[in-house]
Design a protein around this motif. Structure first.
Motif, short mmCIF file in Angstrom:
data_model
loop_
_atom_site.label_atom_id
_atom_site.label_comp_id
_atom_site.label_asym_id
_atom_site.label_seq_id
_atom_site.Cartn_x
_atom_site.Cartn_y
_atom_site.Cartn_z
N PRO A 392 0.81 -1.22 0.00
CA PRO A 392 0.00 0.00 0.00
C PRO A 392 0.84 1.27 0.00
CG PRO A 392 0.01 -0.99 2.18
CD PRO A 392 0.71 -1.95 1.26
N LEU A 393 2.08 1.16 0.48
CA LEU A 393 3.08 2.24 0.40
C LEU A 393 4.32 1.66 -0.26
CD1 LEU A 393 2.69 3.88 3.94
CD2 LEU A 393 1.89 4.80 1.76
N PRO A 394 5.09 2.47 -1.00
CA PRO A 394 6.21 1.93 -1.77
C PRO A 394 7.25 1.23 -0.90
CG PRO A 394 5.75 4.20 -2.40
CD PRO A 394 4.94 3.93 -1.19
N MET A 395 7.74 0.08 -1.34
CA MET A 395 8.81 -0.61 -0.63
C MET A 395 10.06 0.25 -0.58
SD MET A 395 8.25 -3.70 0.67
CE MET A 395 6.80 -2.93 1.37
N SER A 396 10.28 1.05 -1.61
CA SER A 396 11.47 1.89 -1.65
C SER A 396 11.45 2.97 -0.57
CB SER A 396 11.61 2.55 -3.02
OG SER A 396 10.48 3.39 -3.29
N LYS A 397 10.26 3.24 -0.03
CA LYS A 397 10.14 4.25 1.02
C LYS A 397 9.75 3.63 2.36
CE LYS A 397 9.37 8.30 -1.87
NZ LYS A 397 8.60 9.54 -2.05
N THR A 398 9.84 2.31 2.43
CA THR A 398 9.65 1.62 3.70
C THR A 398 10.98 1.68 4.45
OG1 THR A 398 7.97 0.18 2.73
CG2 THR A 398 8.95 -0.52 4.82
N VAL A 399 11.00 2.40 5.54
CA VAL A 399 12.25 2.72 6.23
C VAL A 399 12.84 1.50 6.92
CG1 VAL A 399 13.26 4.18 8.04
CG2 VAL A 399 11.43 5.08 6.56
N ALA A 400 11.99 0.74 7.61
CA ALA A 400 12.45 -0.43 8.36
C ALA A 400 11.26 -1.29 8.71
CB ALA A 400 13.19 -0.02 9.63
N CYS A 401 11.53 -2.57 8.90
CA CYS A 401 10.51 -3.51 9.36
C CYS A 401 10.96 -4.10 10.70
CB CYS A 401 10.30 -4.62 8.34
SG CYS A 401 9.27 -5.98 8.92
N PHE A 402 10.05 -4.07 11.67
CA PHE A 402 10.28 -4.73 12.97
C PHE A 402 9.27 -5.86 13.09
CE2 PHE A 402 11.82 -0.43 13.36
CZ PHE A 402 13.00 -0.57 14.08
N ASN A 403 9.75 -7.07 13.13
CA ASN A 403 8.87 -8.24 13.20
C ASN A 403 9.18 -9.04 14.46
OD1 ASN A 403 7.09 -10.44 12.00
ND2 ASN A 403 9.04 -11.54 12.17
N ASN A 404 8.17 -9.74 14.96
CA ASN A 404 8.43 -10.67 16.05
C ASN A 404 7.62 -11.94 15.90
OD1 ASN A 404 10.30 -10.88 18.28
ND2 ASN A 404 9.84 -8.73 18.69
N ASP A 405 8.11 -12.98 16.58
CA ASP A 405 7.54 -14.32 16.49
C ASP A 405 8.03 -15.10 17.71
OD1 ASP A 405 6.24 -16.50 15.41
OD2 ASP A 405 7.29 -16.44 13.50
N LEU A 406 7.19 -15.93 18.27
CA LEU A 406 7.59 -16.82 19.38
C LEU A 406 8.18 -16.05 20.57
CD1 LEU A 406 9.42 -19.64 17.35
CD2 LEU A 406 7.01 -19.55 18.00
N MET A 407 7.50 -15.01 21.00
CA MET A 407 7.98 -14.25 22.17
C MET A 407 7.57 -14.99 23.44
SD MET A 407 7.23 -10.33 20.92
CE MET A 407 8.55 -9.58 21.91
N LEU A 408 8.55 -15.50 24.15
CA LEU A 408 8.28 -16.33 25.33
C LEU A 408 7.90 -15.47 26.54
CD1 LEU A 408 11.22 -18.90 25.03
CD2 LEU A 408 8.83 -19.23 24.36
N PRO A 409 6.83 -15.80 27.23
CA PRO A 409 6.37 -15.01 28.39
C PRO A 409 7.03 -15.48 29.67
CG PRO A 409 4.75 -16.70 27.88
CD PRO A 409 5.85 -16.87 26.87
N ILE A 410 8.35 -15.24 29.77
CA ILE A 410 9.11 -15.79 30.90
C ILE A 410 9.83 -14.69 31.70
CG2 ILE A 410 9.39 -18.08 29.91
CD1 ILE A 410 12.14 -17.28 28.90
N GLY A 411 9.31 -13.48 31.64
CA GLY A 411 9.85 -12.41 32.47
C GLY A 411 10.89 -11.55 31.79
#
Length: 545
Positions: A392-411
């Motif tokens: 929906p917005l140009p990839m060339s103007k996508t500054v950064a991507c922050f992704n997460n997966d499997l975040m363990l709830p251990i404090g």
């Protein structure tokens, strides 16, 4: 010497300090809105039986995507796709079933392999029947063709119309030689997705990967279960005929039995294949199998919302966490709903809390901030791949991507683990933010599992967008490193992709994920209010300069 300061200069200094103070207060306002209670509310809903395991192409998908869109609207994010929060992703769902046993024949010896216990195999082609009769087999080492690294397991090897057997991961893992690829750190050449792609480019009829837990990063049970579950593929003009007719995995025991018929040992072949002088070779064994496919054409849904920037709205920082899981499947201990509380409920809560922090700011950022929940990550990053091809917005103007997966709830954690450390200049920004939390940045100690290539940030990296996969995962503030490693191992072995991955409020501690969210919010806030574009580092495979 007298120092004279004019009245107007004093006013300017007051304004500067006042503005700086306002910015700091605004930043704190956002950070302080991130809390464990709100995270718990998100997770308890998303990982409840009501959502039926959040599987694409099921009623659980409709419930999930409607909930995500409602929450985006509630926290003040606009639709990212014109007037809609929804992006339709055309796919095909294929349920592959192996009829009878798979036969491997060597001279007068016949090895019968039972699917899925011995061989986990499916067909990606949009065909109702795949009948493989006496396909010649070839051992192609690690199945890698990397001209830039001076490595080609397919050199002088004709695999057209044949079945290729390859090893998982890279040669560097098994030798510890840092000069081979990236040593113990997996490159994309070590991923099963690459090996499937390369075999198809070479014209192979089929490909089988020999499973090995360290190299794969998970037990064979994961691939076993995957092979008997419906799989999603992007709809293609050629009905996926450019893919191998069948793809899959051999268990260690099955591979040992198959190669023993010809007098080989897997351990010896792995050692030999790690050498640059290794030559792949034809086997005398032939394989036969019959696969029946049930095919359903439909669309799944990506979800995204955007907080428009004040002055550079076309430039975007994006936060991602996939919404999909495995729905209702094979029963374990009386439970058949794969709720995916850690995979990926905790990360979706992480995204929402960051989004709420940006929405709470009195002064909205100069650049846009997008929250993106892709579909079909579990099927090979399909939703995020489609998004990056149709952004929906140009990839060339996508500054950064922050992704997460499997975040363990251990404090709370002392570390901030950067999966893919050394890839981009985001590392330095994350390291600085970690220090402000009295934490240290560290590379993923299990980089041999290839996690940088296994979640949705990879789709953005392939498009040239510096991408971060960052969370505390190495050293508990309270219990230390050994305990943390034990907890991660316990999750992978007993909860990962299983019905047992449930929300457990009595034992969970979300404070570490809260701290991770504050860190990613802080880095994103800085990026959203500058004109700086992070860049890939010289040693990165994504550096195209």
């Amino acid at each position: 010497m007298k120092i004279c300061i004019s009245y107007s200069a004093v006013i300017v200094l007051i304004l500067i300090f006042s503005t700086s103070s306002c910015i700091e207060r605004d930043l704190k306002r956002g950070e302080n809105s991130i809390n464990a209670g709100d995270m718990e509310n998100y997770i308890s809903r998303l990982a409840s039986d009501e959502f039926m395991g959040r599987k694409p192409f099921t009623p659980g998908e409709k419930i999930t995507v409607e909930y995500l869109a409602e929450q985006l609207e509630r926290i003040g994010f606009e639709p990212a796709f014109g007037e809609s929060y929804y992006q339709k992703v055309p796919m095909a769902e294929i349920s592959s079933e192996v009829n009878g046993q798979v036969k491997a024949v060597y001279m007068n010896k016949v090895l019968s392999l039972k699917a899925p216990d011995d061989i986990a195999v499916t067909s990606p082609r949009f065909a109702e029947e795949i009948n493989i009769k006496g396909s010649e087999m070839v051992f192609a080492g690690f199945g890698i063709n990397a001209p830039g690294l001076g490595w080609n397991d397919y050199e002088n090897l004709d695999v057209k119309g044949k079945t290729v057997i390859v090893l998982i991961n890279d040669p560097g893992l098994y030798t510890g030689d840092a000069s081979l690829f990236k040593g113990r750190e997996m490159t994309y050449y070590g991923r099963w997705t690459y090996k499937f792609e390369e075999a198809a480019r070479q014209g192979a009829e089929g490909i089988l990967i020999i499973h090995e837990t360290e190299g794969a990063g998970y037990q064979y049970t994961i691939q076993r279960k995957s092979s008997i579950s419906p799989k999603l593929y992007m709809q293609t003009a050629d009905s996926n005929n450019s893919h191998c007719a069948f793809t899959g995995w051999l268990s260690v025991a099955a591979a040992d039995s198959l190669f023993e018929m010809e007098g080989y040992k897997i351990s010896d072949l792995r050692t030999a294949a790690c050498s640059k002088g290794f030559k792949s070779f034809n086997l005398k064994t032939k394989i036969s199998l019959l696969i029946k496919n049930k095919i359903v054409f439909n669309s799944s849904t990506n979800i995204a919302g955007v907080l428009r920037g004040k002055s550079r709205a076309d430039e975007c920082i994006i936060y991602t966490a996939h919404w999909d899981h495995f729905g209702i499947g094979e029963k374990e201990n009386g439970d058949s709903i794969y709720n995916g509380a850690v995979d990926n409920g905790t990360s979706m809560a992480w995204v929402f809390e960051i989004g709420e922090a940006f929405a709470r700011l009195k002064n909205k950022p100069e650049r846009s901030v997008m929250l993106f929940f892709p579909t079909a990550e579990e099927q090979g990053l399909l939703g995020s791949t489609y998004f990056t091809e149709n952004p929906p917005l140009p990839m060339s103007k996508t500054v950064a991507c922050f992704n997460n997966d499997l975040m363990l709830p251990i404090g709370r954690m002392r570390d901030v683990m950067i999966t893919g450390y050394g890839q981009s200049t985001l590392d330095e920004m994350i390291t600085e933010a970690a220090a402000l939390q009295d934490r240290y940045a560290a590379a993923d100690p299990n980089s041999h599992t290839g996690m940088y290539f296994r979640s949705d940030h990879f789709s953005f990296a392939r498009k040239g967008v510096p991408s971060a996969f960052v969370r505390g995962n190495i050293e508990s503030r309270e219990h230390g490193k050994e305990w943390t490693a034990k907890m991660e191992k316990d999750y992978i072995e007993n909860y990962y992709h299983r019905p047992s991955d449930n929300f457990e409020p009595e034992t969970w501690n979300l404070e570490g994920i809260v701290e991770d969210a504050k860190l990613s919010f802080y880095v994103g806030y800085r990026l959203a209010n500058t004109d700086y574009f992070p860049s890939w580092k010289p040693g990165s495979e994504f550096n195209r300069q």
